[in-house]
Design a protein around this motif. Structure first.
Motif, mmCIF file in Angstrom:
data_model
loop_
_atom_site.group_PDB
_atom_site.id
_atom_site.type_symbol
_atom_site.label_atom_id
_atom_site.label_comp_id
_atom_site.label_asym_id
_atom_site.label_seq_id
_atom_site.Cartn_x
_atom_site.Cartn_y
_atom_site.Cartn_z
ATOM 1 N N ASP A 115 -125.249 -9.680 0.248
ATOM 2 C CA ASP A 115 -124.958 -8.912 -0.970
ATOM 3 C C ASP A 115 -126.266 -8.511 -1.657
ATOM 4 O O ASP A 115 -126.866 -9.305 -2.376
ATOM 5 N N ASP A 128 -125.156 -3.152 4.862
ATOM 6 C CA ASP A 128 -125.713 -4.240 4.042
ATOM 7 C C ASP A 128 -127.211 -4.378 4.320
ATOM 8 O O ASP A 128 -127.666 -5.378 4.895
ATOM 9 N N GLY A 148 -120.427 -5.847 -1.675
ATOM 10 C CA GLY A 148 -121.820 -6.284 -1.769
ATOM 11 C C GLY A 148 -122.253 -6.738 -3.143
ATOM 12 O O GLY A 148 -123.447 -6.850 -3.417
ATOM 13 N N GLU A 179 -119.092 -3.931 7.823
ATOM 14 C CA GLU A 179 -117.811 -3.994 8.539
ATOM 15 C C GLU A 179 -116.953 -2.753 8.316
ATOM 16 O O GLU A 179 -115.880 -2.627 8.894
ATOM 17 N N ILE A 197 -120.155 -0.262 0.273
ATOM 18 C CA ILE A 197 -121.227 -1.013 0.922
ATOM 19 C C ILE A 197 -120.614 -2.104 1.800
ATOM 20 O O ILE A 197 -119.789 -2.893 1.327
HETATM 21 MG MG MG Z 1 -119.707 -7.231 1.834
#
Ligand code: MG
Ligand code: AMP
Length: 417
Positions: free
Chosen positions: A261, A230, A254, A187, A184
């Motif tokens: 998160d 996310d 996350g 990026e 997760i």
């Molecule tokens: Mg993260």
């Protein structure tokens, strides 16, 4: 110190591991597979010996099987492995015998050939043989009806050798565990993306590949669910998919308490989730829980995103839990082997968390077990981890260590080795 940490809400690694193990019910579904594919699997049904091992008295040496205790003997034949001598040996008689060949009636000792001189059909010896010498007795290894390998054992090469020696062709083992694996993070980009195509702050989704390699070594079937952004809606979709197709889910990223998160929120909707802050470095944030489904439940392990933390928490917490899940019995689920080694470098450590620093241990020229840490000890530093062969385990309440101090090291075992 420990009390102070407890006040901070940090759970010790040992307590977390014990809680995981205690709260997991092993699966019991099994399958019967060829013995030669059973290495690494957990035995689900007892295997009883259908014969004695060795199956008959046989020679431990190449030499001569002797009738009684005499100075010299008359040679009357031979017993080779697979070609027994069917007669009876009278006192004063002997036969040539090879290693593994059946010992005939009338003899209770074998003289090794290095102590023998043969002249025609006459045998003389440089030293006497004592009763029982060089004879491997029927059943001295295994008796008919005996349990060969206890249920719950993780089958290893010596088990395979024993079972094969007893003629066992198939074994019933716990079915493979099924894992759903996902990452997760906005990026994260798949490996293979050219570096020039990475956006600002993008990184490769390395955890999923590393965790997959680790689970592969443990004979776990993996459903690779790739990487998710996310976004709560997407994370919910991923978790439902994972829940419905596996015994357990492993996520990374996350899981902390940052603005992006969402693991916690989504899991609270879907199931029963414990978010733990562990007294472990690296790897503080860790989630464990259950996702109920129509039949049973799927376990959930949420690993921290930092790559070293993800692997350390997998190794220290998740793998022991998976051993319990796949039915490995208590006595075969040993804690990792630890030993002591002398530090070759100073270490900075703040009290409060058990530190699993990455190090390299070896025996020095004087025969002393030594260890040196490898690389900066950051939870994002993979180059040091890649040079390491052990954890330097620094106790929770401990502080800095000096060169020359004796410390605890935990040599890597599977799947880190
Ligand atoms: Mg993260
Ligand atoms: P998070 O747990 O999402 O706060 O992430 C902590 C750190 O781990 C961040 O620097 C992330 O970029 C990094 N990270 C998260 N997931 C992965 C992954 N799958 N592979 C490599 N690094 C990751």
């Amino acid at each position: 110190m420990t009390d102070a940490c407890a006040e901070n809400g940090l759970r010790s690694v040992e307590a977390a591991k014990q809680m995981l193990i205690d709260s997991i019910n092993p699966i019991t579904q099994s399958e019967t597979i060829p013995l030669e594919q059973a290495c690494g699997r957990v035995l689900a049904e007892p295997v009883l010996a259908a014969l004695d091992l060795p199956p008959c008295d046989n020679s431990a040496m190449d030499g001569y099987a002797l009738g009684g205790d005499h100075d010299s003997y008359t040679l009357i034949g031979k017993s080779l492995a697979g070609h027994p001598f069917y007669g009876t040996i009278e006192p004063g008689q002997a036969i040539r015998i090879t290693t593994g060949a059946a010992v005939p009636k009338g003899t209770d000792r074998v003289q090794m050939q290095e102590n023998c001189t043969v002249d025609g059909n006459q045998l003389s010896m440089s030293r006497p043989a004592s009763p029982g010498e060089n004879i491997r007795r029927r059943g001295e290894d295994v008796h008919t009806g005996q349990s060969l390998v206890p249920v719950g054992s993780k089958i290893k090469v010596p088990h395979i050798a024993l079972l094969a020696a007893a003629g066992v062709e198939e074994v019933t083992v716990i079915r493979p565990l099924k894992a759903a694996l996902l990452s997760i993070g906005d990026e994260l980009k798949p490996i293979g993306t050219p570096p020039s195509e990475l956006g600002d702050g993008d990184i490769y989704d390395s955890n999923r590949i590393a965790l997959k390699a680790a689970l592969n070594q443990l004979d776990i079937e993996i459903l690779d669910l790739d990487c998710w952004p996310d976004q709560p809606d997407k994370i919910r979709e991923a978790f439902i998919l994972a829940r419905d197709s596996a015994d357990f889910v492993i996520t990374s990223g996350g899981v902390s308490v940052g603005e992006a998160d969402f693991t916690k929120t989504v899991l609270q909707e879907l199931g029963e989730i414990g978010f733990w802050k562990l007294a472990i470095k690296p790897g503080k944030p860790f989630a464990f829980g259950r996702l109920p489904k129509t039949e049973g439940e799927t376990l959930f392990f949420g690993l921290p995103g930092n790559p070293v933390s993800a692997i350390v928490t997998l190794y220290q917490l998740v793998i022991p839990a998976l051993e319990k899940l796949r039915g490995t019995a208590d006595e075969y689920r040993q804690p990792p082997l630890q030993t002591r080694a002398r530090l070759l470098n100073a270490i900075c450590k703040k009290p409060g968390r058990t530190d699993f620093q990455r190090g390299f241990t070896y025996r020095d020229a004087d025969g002393i077990q030594v260890v040196e840490t490898r690389g900066i000890q950051g939870s994002h530093i993979l180059s040091g981890f890649a040079q390491a062969n052990c954890f330097v385990v620094l106790p929770r309440e401990g502080g800095d260590c000096e060169t020359g101090d004796w410390v605890t090291v935990e040599p890597f075992s599977a799947p880190l080795k």
